[in-house]
Design a protein around this motif. Structure first.
Motif, PDB file in Angstrom:
ATOM      1  N   HIS A  95      -8.166   7.342   2.109  1.00 29.55           N
ATOM      2  CA  HIS A  95      -6.784   7.377   2.238  1.00 29.55           C
ATOM      3  C   HIS A  95      -5.991   7.488   1.139  1.00 29.55           C
ATOM      4  O   HIS A  95      -6.335   6.780  -0.014  1.00 29.55           O
ATOM      5  N   LYS A  96      -4.887   7.744   0.894  1.00 31.74           N
ATOM      6  CA  LYS A  96      -4.011   7.748  -0.324  1.00 31.74           C
ATOM      7  C   LYS A  96      -2.806   6.572   0.201  1.00 31.74           C
ATOM      8  O   LYS A  96      -2.126   6.848   1.166  1.00 31.74           O
ATOM      9  N   LEU A  97      -2.848   5.517  -0.474  1.00 29.56           N
ATOM     10  CA  LEU A  97      -2.000   4.535  -0.078  1.00 29.56           C
ATOM     11  C   LEU A  97      -0.788   4.207  -1.275  1.00 29.56           C
ATOM     12  O   LEU A  97      -1.340   3.560  -2.273  1.00 29.56           O
TER      13      LEU A  97
ATOM     14  N   GLY B 111      -5.677   4.075   7.784  1.00 30.39           N
ATOM     15  CA  GLY B 111      -4.869   5.057   7.150  1.00 30.39           C
ATOM     16  C   GLY B 111      -3.540   5.020   7.841  1.00 30.39           C
ATOM     17  O   GLY B 111      -2.933   6.257   8.282  1.00 30.39           O
TER      18      GLY B 111
ATOM     19  N   ASP C  74      -4.540  -2.017   8.028  1.00 30.25           N
ATOM     20  CA  ASP C  74      -3.739  -0.956   8.087  1.00 30.25           C
ATOM     21  C   ASP C  74      -4.358   0.344   6.971  1.00 30.25           C
ATOM     22  O   ASP C  74      -4.303   1.279   7.246  1.00 30.25           O
ATOM     23  N   ALA C  75      -4.601  -0.318   5.709  1.00 26.33           N
ATOM     24  CA  ALA C  75      -5.312   0.430   4.624  1.00 26.33           C
ATOM     25  C   ALA C  75      -6.393   1.212   5.165  1.00 26.33           C
ATOM     26  O   ALA C  75      -6.576   2.377   4.890  1.00 26.33           O
TER      27      ALA C  75
ATOM     28  N   MET D 223       2.227   2.057  -2.991  1.00 29.62           N
ATOM     29  CA  MET D 223       2.689   0.851  -2.924  1.00 29.62           C
ATOM     30  C   MET D 223       4.102   0.524  -3.417  1.00 29.62           C
ATOM     31  O   MET D 223       4.419   1.323  -4.411  1.00 29.62           O
TER      32      MET D 223
ATOM     33  N   ALA E  49       3.114   1.695   1.707  1.00 28.66           N
ATOM     34  CA  ALA E  49       3.164   0.175   2.348  1.00 28.66           C
ATOM     35  C   ALA E  49       4.243  -0.368   1.513  1.00 28.66           C
ATOM     36  O   ALA E  49       4.528  -0.423   0.201  1.00 28.66           O
TER      37      ALA E  49
ATOM     38  N   ASP F 196       1.202   5.838   4.920  1.00 24.93           N
ATOM     39  CA  ASP F 196       1.302   6.536   3.582  1.00 24.93           C
ATOM     40  C   ASP F 196       1.651   5.586   2.345  1.00 24.93           C
ATOM     41  O   ASP F 196       1.129   5.742   1.185  1.00 24.93           O
TER      42      ASP F 196
ATOM     43  N   ALA G 219      -6.465  -3.608  -0.487  1.00 26.71           N
ATOM     44  CA  ALA G 219      -5.956  -2.559   0.423  1.00 26.71           C
ATOM     45  C   ALA G 219      -6.032  -1.207  -0.387  1.00 26.71           C
ATOM     46  O   ALA G 219      -6.649  -0.148   0.263  1.00 26.71           O
ATOM     47  N   ARG G 220      -5.732  -1.361  -1.469  1.00 23.80           N
ATOM     48  CA  ARG G 220      -6.007   0.101  -2.458  1.00 23.80           C
ATOM     49  C   ARG G 220      -7.216   0.423  -2.313  1.00 23.80           C
ATOM     50  O   ARG G 220      -7.599   1.562  -2.263  1.00 23.80           O
TER      51      ARG G 220
ATOM     52  N   ALA H  64      -8.521   1.565   1.077  1.00 19.27           N
ATOM     53  CA  ALA H  64      -7.843   2.846   1.312  1.00 19.27           C
ATOM     54  C   ALA H  64      -8.451   4.130   0.756  1.00 19.27           C
ATOM     55  O   ALA H  64      -9.001   5.140   1.051  1.00 19.27           O
TER      56      ALA H  64
END
Length: 209
Positions: free
Chosen positions: A152-154, A122, A118-119, A156, A127, A125, A143-144, A147
């Motif tokens: 992408h910005k993720l 994208g 998913d990361a 947590m 998780a 926004d 994942a970070r 992303a």
């Protein structure tokens, strides 16, 4: 408004609820819980990671009823990802008695793989991780990293089930907190859930009161 995907560690959540509240909150609406935890955001998916109960027909029936009620109530936002229980022979060192026990397998791996996928895509926004399993720390880091690699910005967030805690996860995810009884109590499914497409009904098991 941010898009949120909730990753629910069913094994961790179930045992936390059982230890703290016995059976009264097992009929839990995971989408409503996620929405209560992120009231200003949009819950785009709830991924529920669990394993099918084995060799316990009453428990199997309760779990089946719950999963079907969740699917009927939450619709397309819910995805159930099944791991498995592995049979293991146990023995008592004192008396020599032997028995078969079942150990849950694959849940943390399934969460990790899905979170990283998913990361990379994208897909959200934020998780929202409902677990206190420190085995998920490598997945959080990866994942970070993934992303960021894909631009992408993720964000947590970690919500720890009752009587569950992880200092390792807290160090990685500062936005960590304990699920409150109020949020759990106010996130139960209706006593009877009807599937709009089939007309089938699913009722809260008597033991889950």
């Amino acid at each position: 408004m941010a898009n949120v995907i909730a990753y629910v560690d069913g094994f961790n959540l179930y045992h936390g609820l059982r230890e703290r509240f016995q059976h009264r909150y097992l009929w839990l609406d995971l989408h409503t819980l996620a929405q209560r935890l992120r009231p200003r955001d949009r819950i785009v998916a709830v991924r529920y990671f669990t394993a099918a109960v084995r060799n316990d027909p009453p428990a199997e029936a309760r779990q089946h009823t719950y999963l079907e009620a969740l699917k009927a109530h939450c619709g397309n936002t819910l995805e159930v990802v099944l791991g498995r229980y592995q049979a293991k022979s146990r023995s008592c060192r004192g008396c020599g008695a032997t028995w078969i026990a079942y150990e849950e397998k694959e849940t943390d791996v399934n969460i990790a793989v899905t979170l990283v996928a998913d990361a990379a895509a994208g897909s959200a926004d934020i998780a929202l991780l409902v677990s206190a399993d420190s085995d998920l720390c490598p997945a959080v880091r990866q994942a970070r990293a993934v992303a960021a690699q894909f631009g992408h910005k993720l964000g947590m967030v970690a919500a720890f089930p009752p009587r569950r805690n992880s200092n390792e996860l807290k160090s990685l995810i500062p936005a960590s907190f304990q699920l409150s009884q109020a949020n759990i109590r106010n996130s139960l499914l209706p006593t009877t859930v009807t599937d709009g497409s089939t007309g089938r009904t699913y009722t809260r098991p008597p033991k889950w009161y």
